[in-house]
Design an enzyme around this catalytic site. Sequence first.
Site, short mmCIF file in Angstrom:
data_model
loop_
_atom_site.label_atom_id
_atom_site.label_comp_id
_atom_site.label_asym_id
_atom_site.label_seq_id
_atom_site.Cartn_x
_atom_site.Cartn_y
_atom_site.Cartn_z
N ARG A 160 7.58 -11.94 -9.02
CA ARG A 160 8.20 -11.60 -10.30
C ARG A 160 9.65 -11.12 -10.15
O ARG A 160 10.38 -11.04 -11.13
CB ARG A 160 7.36 -10.57 -11.05
CG ARG A 160 7.20 -9.26 -10.33
CD ARG A 160 6.21 -8.36 -11.04
NE ARG A 160 6.67 -8.01 -12.38
CZ ARG A 160 7.69 -7.19 -12.61
NH1 ARG A 160 8.34 -6.62 -11.63
NH2 ARG A 160 8.06 -6.93 -13.85
N ASP A 175 11.76 -1.86 -15.54
CA ASP A 175 10.44 -1.54 -15.02
C ASP A 175 10.28 -0.06 -14.73
O ASP A 175 11.24 0.64 -14.44
CB ASP A 175 10.17 -2.29 -13.71
CG ASP A 175 9.86 -3.74 -13.96
OD1 ASP A 175 9.68 -4.12 -15.13
OD2 ASP A 175 9.82 -4.49 -12.98
#
Length: 239
Positions: A160, A175
Amino acid sequence: MRIDVLTIFPEFFGQVFDFGIIRRARKADIVQINVIDIREFAVDKHKMTDDRPFGGGDGMVMKPEPIFAAVKHLLGTTDREGYPEGSRVILLSPQGKPLKQPMAESLAEDADHIVLICGRYEGVDERVNETLVTDEISIGDYVLSGGEPAAIVLTDAIVRLLPDALGSETSAENDSFSNGLLDCPHYTRPAEFMGMKVPEVLLNGNHAEIDKWRHEKALEKTKKNRPDLLKIGEDGESG
Ligand code: 9D3
């Protein structure tokens, strides 16, 4: 990037790499993932991949020969000094360095060919570690039945982060952990559900206030669930 997973349980991986971000990245040829049965490289007629430990004791140890043969097949040599530039051989093991986001980041950035070795039983013959392995990684302080779930976790964390693997709707910069705090709580419609109301501040369109609220909630959540992330200086970590 190419990721080859060496395992004695290839079926374990089923469809785990066929969904979401990993599926998209594979379709876009950002990553190629192969799951390889170590047994294909077994040398004897019984295709043995494990044997009893020298020195005695419970359990079985994974034999070195099939793993050396698989790495030789994939990287052309069994000497880690001679691997092609950008190649890593990672052993997933309870004795490894605990996986942290910066490790996934540097693998995503620096590596173009990763071979993951999944251990089973009591462990892997140490000569694999001494000669083939460039990095020994654990995913945390709990006991798994083998390295396979850890290989899935590590693969996900790396893929990712590859350029263009994430859609534009989301971003690795936002994140959890990128600012050292856990993420703030999120809400969507309906504004009231079973008598539970979405915090008013999120509905009023004042983005300075919303940012302040989100930071406060992130701090609150971090204090409650991960106070260790707020401590600084203990071993040179930024906290
Ligand atoms: C009695 C000693 N145990 C080592 C701590 C034996 C043992 C337990 C679990 C040997 C292998 C395993 C299988 N686990 C992994 O291969 C593994 C693992 C894990 O158990 N926890 C966190 N990360 C990882 S990465 C691979």
